[in-house]
Design an enzyme around this catalytic site. Sequence first.
Site, PDB file in Angstrom:
ATOM      1  CE  LYS A   1      19.469 -10.353 -25.108  1.00 44.73           C
ATOM      2  NZ  LYS A   1      18.751  -9.887 -26.292  1.00 44.73           N
TER       3      LYS A   1
ATOM      4  CD  GLU B   1      17.340 -25.850 -25.317  1.00 50.60           C
ATOM      5  OE1 GLU B   1      17.453 -24.932 -24.466  1.00 50.60           O
ATOM      6  OE2 GLU B   1      16.387 -25.930 -26.107  1.00 50.60           O
TER       7      GLU B   1
ATOM      8  N   GLY C   1      19.703 -11.808 -29.818  1.00 54.05           N
ATOM      9  CA  GLY C   1      20.506 -13.034 -29.877  1.00 54.05           C
ATOM     10  C   GLY C   1      21.035 -13.331 -31.271  1.00 54.05           C
ATOM     11  NE  ARG C   2      15.845 -12.606 -34.893  1.00 55.07           N
ATOM     12  CZ  ARG C   2      15.111 -12.502 -33.787  1.00 55.07           C
ATOM     13  NH1 ARG C   2      15.396 -13.246 -32.726  1.00 55.07           N
ATOM     14  NH2 ARG C   2      14.110 -11.656 -33.719  1.00 55.07           N
TER      15      ARG C   2
ATOM     16  CD  GLU D   1      15.106 -16.794 -33.033  1.00 48.91           C
ATOM     17  OE1 GLU D   1      15.068 -17.970 -32.649  1.00 48.91           O
ATOM     18  OE2 GLU D   1      16.013 -16.002 -32.691  1.00 48.91           O
TER      19      GLU D   1
ATOM     20  CG  HIS E   1      26.070 -33.347 -58.112  1.00 49.11           C
ATOM     21  ND1 HIS E   1      26.250 -34.068 -59.262  1.00 49.11           N
ATOM     22  CD2 HIS E   1      26.912 -32.282 -58.187  1.00 49.11           C
ATOM     23  CE1 HIS E   1      27.187 -33.487 -59.996  1.00 49.11           C
ATOM     24  NE2 HIS E   1      27.598 -32.397 -59.373  1.00 49.11           N
TER      25      HIS E   1
ATOM     26  CE  LYS F   1      14.625 -19.955 -23.844  1.00 49.87           C
ATOM     27  NZ  LYS F   1      15.195 -18.671 -23.466  1.00 49.87           N
TER      28      LYS F   1
HETATM   29  O1  F6P Z   1      16.107 -15.456 -28.610  1.00 50.22           O
HETATM   30  C1  F6P Z   1      16.938 -15.566 -29.656  1.00 50.22           C
HETATM   31  C2  F6P Z   1      17.861 -16.728 -29.485  1.00 50.22           C
HETATM   32  O2  F6P Z   1      18.978 -16.525 -30.288  1.00 50.22           O
HETATM   33  C3  F6P Z   1      17.257 -18.057 -29.797  1.00 50.22           C
HETATM   34  O3  F6P Z   1      17.589 -18.538 -31.010  1.00 50.22           O
HETATM   35  C4  F6P Z   1      17.841 -18.982 -28.803  1.00 50.22           C
HETATM   36  O4  F6P Z   1      16.974 -19.991 -28.451  1.00 50.22           O
HETATM   37  C5  F6P Z   1      18.158 -18.119 -27.670  1.00 50.22           C
HETATM   38  O5  F6P Z   1      18.265 -16.810 -28.164  1.00 50.22           O
HETATM   39  C6  F6P Z   1      19.421 -18.445 -26.903  1.00 50.22           C
HETATM   40  O6  F6P Z   1      19.320 -17.726 -25.765  1.00 50.22           O
HETATM   41  P1  F6P Z   1      20.465 -17.422 -24.747  1.00 50.22           P
HETATM   42  O7  F6P Z   1      21.570 -16.742 -25.467  1.00 50.22           O
HETATM   43  O8  F6P Z   1      19.808 -16.551 -23.734  1.00 50.22           O
HETATM   44  O9  F6P Z   1      20.905 -18.735 -24.170  1.00 50.22           O
END
Ligand code: F6P
Length: 559
Positions: free
Chosen positions: A219, A225, A280-281, A366, A397, A520
């Site tokens: 986003k 990462e 994002g989620r 979240e 199990h 971050k």
């Molecule tokens: O902020 C929500 C989220 O989904 C986090 O879980 C995740 O760290 C982040 O967005 C990923 O961000 P981006 O899509 O900007 O790389």
Amino acid sequence: MSLAVQECHGGMGEPGSLHQPVCSVLRAHLEKMASVHMRDLFESDPNRFERFSLQVGEVLLDYSKNRITDETMQLLMRLAEEAGVAGWRERMFAGDKINHTENRAVLHVALRNRSNRPVVVDGEDVMPKVNAIIERMGVFAEQVRSGQWRGYTGERITDVVNIGIGGSDLGPQMVVQALKPYRHPRLKVHFISNIDGAHVKETLESLNPETTLFIVSSKTFTTQETMTNAHFARSWFLAQSQETKHIAQHFVAVSTNSESVAAFGIDPAHMFEFWDWVGGRYSLWSAIGLSIVLAVGAERFIELLEGAHDMDEHFRHAPLAQNMPVILALLGVWYNNFFGAESHAILPYDHYLRSLPAYLEQADMESNGKSVDREGRVVDYATGSIIWGATGINGQHAFYQLLHQGTKMIPADFIVSIDPPTDLHKHHDILIANFLAQTEALMRGRTREETVRESGASGNGQFIQHKVFEGNHPSNAFLVQKITPHALGMLVALYEHKIFVQGVIWNLNSYDQWEVELGKQLASRILPELHADLPVASHDASTNALINYYRRMNHTHPD
Ligand code: F6P
């Protein structure tokens, strides 16, 4: 803040409790219910299933194995009314900026608004641009799937790699896995999220740069990462292809940040856009779902959106008492805020749904893992549950021992499909039998008398008590006809709205995530210290010692 909360805040609430007026009535009701066993509720009412079950589309929810009576449900519905669920729901669908700490609307529902009715944000109907991007995703995916889109040497694309994390990874990954029976026969889809180099290295090891297409999904396009993995993939690709002009055929982006996408070297024509009103989620329905479209095709993706839209319509229009997301949310509140349950298990009896618990961990925790209410006050009541789980049959199990005989109350959602995903019908019957047996056993338990009778031992036997099951453990059972794209869309939207309703009851903003920002910041401060020349002394004693131990013991250098 709803009027009801205002009226009783500071007066009627007790520490650890919600503050709506009905809550004191619910607390009194709890005293009555605490000693009631579900076994007795079932014995006294043969119609309990009919009264506490609900079907929406192809999803049947049986919530009769909960510690509830008609009175409980009526009181919980009053709680939803007093908290203003209906009003907040309308505000979300109308595009109000209910994510107030980021000044954003919350409109994942617009992404799957198959009715196409206008949804206005800042004076603009967003539906034309939503429809346009779905169209573009479909066209692009068809080119790749049909073999018309070729790699730089003229080879067909055989592998797609989505690079993203959190919401830019978990949703599409879960859906691609869940819809495996619908996948393209020659196109494999992979996901890289972890900054542990093993993830990217291991994934790329088996791939050929000439036939691999990367989707950099972020986003913000700044997530460390994702960008580190994306740059590594770019170098891996260039090591063989040599020329940056070939990036155009092998890298596309999904983002809200066109400048950073261009700076990375991806042609803006190959960027699939989404917008800040998509959390994002909650983004798998947006261009973040590009890997889904590539895996199962545009038609199936549309069916997924339609399923979610059908659940949206149900959520928006059904009366609260017959509203599946509202019922689920209230049951969760009942256990979380009144019985003091700390966690909630998600137990799919379905191999293809094995990533659903991880997906819902993020979606729920979240969103509602917050301790400050919408007005910025520290809350004195429990909010989001700990969500966890695994495929149910494996769980039996592993951790079910604790569900049945441990000291904690852990409400659980059991999910299964009626149609088997394969032609191994005997396997499926065994699966279903276990699914049913577990929910029954959790509810009924096994009394001492039954244990004695079944084991043939005397009631005084030394180990009899070890074999007694208290029962009275709540569960919801979901029976879905088949895990189709449509049914999956319904199921995921159901949980999204459950989370929304709980957020309203707890008076939270479910749509920000300040912890992610903190994470971050903290990591970027420590990163340069790992290879500092002098010992680090700027943190607490533990963190300093750990950093300095790492500096001494680690003899590698960053790339
Ligand atoms: O902020 C929500 C989220 O989904 C986090 O879980 C995740 O760290 C982040 O967005 C990923 O961000 P981006 O899509 O900007 O790389």
